[in-house]
Write a protein that holds these residues in place. Structure first.
Motif, PDB file in Angstrom:
ATOM      1  N   ARG A   1       0.774  -1.273   0.130  1.00  0.00           N
ATOM      2  CA  ARG A   1      -0.056   0.172  -0.058  1.00  0.00           C
ATOM      3  C   ARG A   1       0.798   1.151  -0.129  1.00  0.00           C
ATOM      4  NH1 ARG A   1      -3.499  -0.389   5.314  1.00  0.00           N
ATOM      5  NH2 ARG A   1      -1.603  -1.153   5.922  1.00  0.00           N
ATOM      6  N   ILE A   2       0.467   2.007  -0.636  1.00  0.00           N
ATOM      7  CA  ILE A   2       0.952   3.717  -0.595  1.00  0.00           C
ATOM      8  C   ILE A   2       0.752   4.032   0.879  1.00  0.00           C
ATOM      9  CG2 ILE A   2       1.123   5.972  -1.601  1.00  0.00           C
ATOM     10  CD1 ILE A   2       0.578   4.863  -4.162  1.00  0.00           C
ATOM     11  N   LYS A   3       1.660   4.609   1.530  1.00  0.00           N
ATOM     12  CA  LYS A   3       1.425   5.042   3.001  1.00  0.00           C
ATOM     13  C   LYS A   3       0.726   6.136   3.272  1.00  0.00           C
ATOM     14  CE  LYS A   3       4.179   6.124   6.853  1.00  0.00           C
ATOM     15  NZ  LYS A   3       5.588   6.347   7.612  1.00  0.00           N
ATOM     16  N   ASP A   4       0.618   7.227   2.047  1.00  0.00           N
ATOM     17  CA  ASP A   4      -0.026   8.548   2.181  1.00  0.00           C
ATOM     18  C   ASP A   4      -1.391   8.401   1.990  1.00  0.00           C
ATOM     19  OD1 ASP A   4       2.436   9.800   3.109  1.00  0.00           O
ATOM     20  OD2 ASP A   4       3.055  10.231   0.844  1.00  0.00           O
ATOM     21  N   SER A   5      -1.680   7.420   0.951  1.00  0.00           N
ATOM     22  CA  SER A   5      -3.109   7.399   0.521  1.00  0.00           C
ATOM     23  C   SER A   5      -3.818   5.871   0.614  1.00  0.00           C
ATOM     24  CB  SER A   5      -3.318   7.673  -1.107  1.00  0.00           C
ATOM     25  OG  SER A   5      -2.483   6.700  -1.866  1.00  0.00           O
ATOM     26  N   GLY A   6      -2.735   4.924   1.132  1.00  0.00           N
ATOM     27  CA  GLY A   6      -3.430   3.683   1.479  1.00  0.00           C
ATOM     28  C   GLY A   6      -3.969   2.961   0.302  1.00  0.00           C
ATOM     29  N   ARG A   7      -3.637   3.412  -1.111  1.00  0.00           N
ATOM     30  CA  ARG A   7      -3.914   2.816  -2.201  1.00  0.00           C
ATOM     31  C   ARG A   7      -3.228   1.543  -2.438  1.00  0.00           C
ATOM     32  NH1 ARG A   7      -2.464   3.320  -7.744  1.00  0.00           N
ATOM     33  NH2 ARG A   7      -1.067   4.935  -7.166  1.00  0.00           N
TER      34      ARG A   7
ATOM     35  N   HIS B   1       7.831   6.552  -3.911  1.00  0.00           N
ATOM     36  CA  HIS B   1       6.720   6.787  -2.884  1.00  0.00           C
ATOM     37  C   HIS B   1       6.812   5.858  -1.622  1.00  0.00           C
ATOM     38  CE1 HIS B   1       4.061  10.036  -4.817  1.00  0.00           C
ATOM     39  NE2 HIS B   1       4.462   9.391  -6.043  1.00  0.00           N
TER      40      HIS B   1
ATOM     41  N   TRP C   1       4.110   5.513  -8.838  1.00  0.00           N
ATOM     42  CA  TRP C   1       4.678   5.315  -7.314  1.00  0.00           C
ATOM     43  C   TRP C   1       6.035   4.520  -7.348  1.00  0.00           C
ATOM     44  CZ3 TRP C   1       5.201   0.353  -6.447  1.00  0.00           C
ATOM     45  CH2 TRP C   1       4.621  -0.595  -7.280  1.00  0.00           C
TER      46      TRP C   1
END
Length: 432
Positions: free
Chosen positions: A5-11, A29, A24
């Motif tokens: 998961r991307i840490k900032d957005s959770g995607r 990212h 990413w």
């Protein structure tokens, strides 16, 4: 890991996307684990100096650890394996040690007769699998191989698993029991099974892990799979093949299926390309599972359907001819029993001779058969009469014996040498 998961957005992002160079990945990212907050980073496909190739995946950052509840936490995973291994594995200094039996047949599961009607608390002694259940030790090995596969066989993770062969006081690395999925691992097993090399053949059961590359059928329509196709090692090509005389053991294995097979692996040089192969004879020798790289999830290890009595009676097993070589090319425990002494030949019993025919005690009348010529003319060749067998009371009355038996006529002297008398006569004439 194949999902993060991307840490900032959770995607959620997936390892299969790394090859397309997404933003990413190129912008680096910050990423975290898909199930916990551990920091991870993406790795593209690469090849090590040993020749082993690794697909794209996610790995932990230095000094980062998964949370306790995370399924990718090796400590929690090791604890769960040891808890359900039925005393076949134990943890020591954070390392799981799996105990191996002495022979491949000892891996077979116990008889499941009479367990259908028992409660789940009794029948559920093995680790979670589908029917037919795998033996406890093979189920542990399959779950370990699946855990390592999800972690892209990270070296630090692989070092947390070791194996203790039967009768040995020391343990061996996981890679000495389960070979694969790299070309270097397959090549090491091929060299150890090669009778022309000085390397020692495995004396314990051996497993091979791989992913099905392609499926083929033999002349009788039975399927067989290639776990490694044209693997190169130091200029040598070979294939890793899994076969069986029972088609139901191979049919569930499709392209992309992850397979762990244990048994008497051997080398075969009669094909177009040398092969490292196994002929599976039982369903419990094969464990397989599927992985969805898009979601990063994996199914539970399972085995093919168990053989039916009809299959065992009709489909004959394969007997490897490797026993004809001085050094066996099959894996498994070596026999330490002394060789039997050669059997001594049976004593010769002389055949009894038939009893002699009875000779008549009365003179024969009529034409006589030709008699064997005697070498000395003055030596009678008549055979004395043989008394008749049986008690005298049972013999019939005989006519009176004549006073003298007729003497046989002497044969005429030979024209060549005249017998001994002729030789003496000629010698006397030469001296005179």
């Amino acid at each position: 890991m194949y999902r993060a998961r991307i840490k900032d957005s959770g995607r959620e992002v997936f390892a299969v996307q790394i090859g397309d160079q997404p933003a990413w990945y190129t912008a680096k990212h910050p990423l975290i684990c898909s199930t916990c907050s551990a920091s991870v980073h993406g790795k593209g496909t690469y090849v090590k100096r040993t020749g082993s190739s690794h697909r794209a995946h996610f790995a932990l950052n230095p000094r980062a650890d998964h949370e306790t509840s995370c399924p990718f936490n090796p400590v929690e995973f090791i604890t769960s394996i040891a808890r359900g291994a039925q005393e076949l594995a134990h943890v020591e200094d954070g390392v799981l040690k799996l105990t191996l039996p002495g022979d491949v047949e000892d891996l077979a599961p116990p008889e499941q007769k009479g367990l259908e009607g028992l409660p789940h608390a009794v029948t559920g002694q093995q680790i979670d699998t589908v029917a037919p259940p795998l033996p406890p030790l093979l189920n542990c090995a399959a779950k370990i191989a699946r855990f390592l596969q999800l972690n892209a066989f990270d070296n630090k993770t692989v070092e947390k698993f070791r194996v203790q062969p039967h009768g040995s006081k020391t343990t061996i690395p996981w890679g000495r029991f389960c070979y694969g999925p790299t070309a270097a691992a397959y090549g090491e097993l091929v060299q150890r099974l090669d009778p022309t090399t000085t390397k020692r053949a495995p004396f314990h059961p051996v497993a091979v892990y791989g992913t099905v590359q392609r499926v083929r059928h033999d002349r009788k329509g039975r399927p067989f799979v290639f776990l490694a196709d044209h693997t190169d090692l130091d200029g040598r090509e070979f294939e890793v093949v899994l076969r069986s005389m029972h088609h139901t053991l191979i049919e569930p294995l499709t392209v992309g299926t992850h397979v762990l097979a244990v048994g008497e692996w051997s080398t075969f040089t009669g094909a177009r390309v040398p092969q490292l192969r196994l002929f599976a004879e039982e369903a419990w020798q094969i464990a397989y599972w599927h992985t969805d790289e898009d979601t990063g999830s994996a199914t539970q290890p399972m085995s093919p359907p168990a053989l039916t009595p009809h299959q065992r009676a009709v489909e004959r097993p394969v007997h490897s001819p490797s026993k004809q070589t001085p050094r066996s090319t099959k894996t498994g425990r070596r026999s330490t029993a002394p060789r039997p002494a050669p059997a001594s030949p049976p004593p010769v019993v002389p055949t009894p001779l038939p009893p002699p025919a009875e000779a008549p005690d009365t003179p024969q009348h009529g034409p006589q058969p030709p008699m064997r010529p005697a070498r000395l003319p003055d030596m009678p060749s008549a055979v004395p009469p043989v008394p008749a067998a049986g008690p005298p009371a049972q013999q019939p009355a005989l006519p009176p014996r004549p006073p003298h038996l007729p003497m046989p006529a002497s044969p005429p002297p030979s024209r060549r040498n005249g017998g001994i008398l002729g030789w003496l006569e000629r010698r006397r004439k030469r001296r005179s």
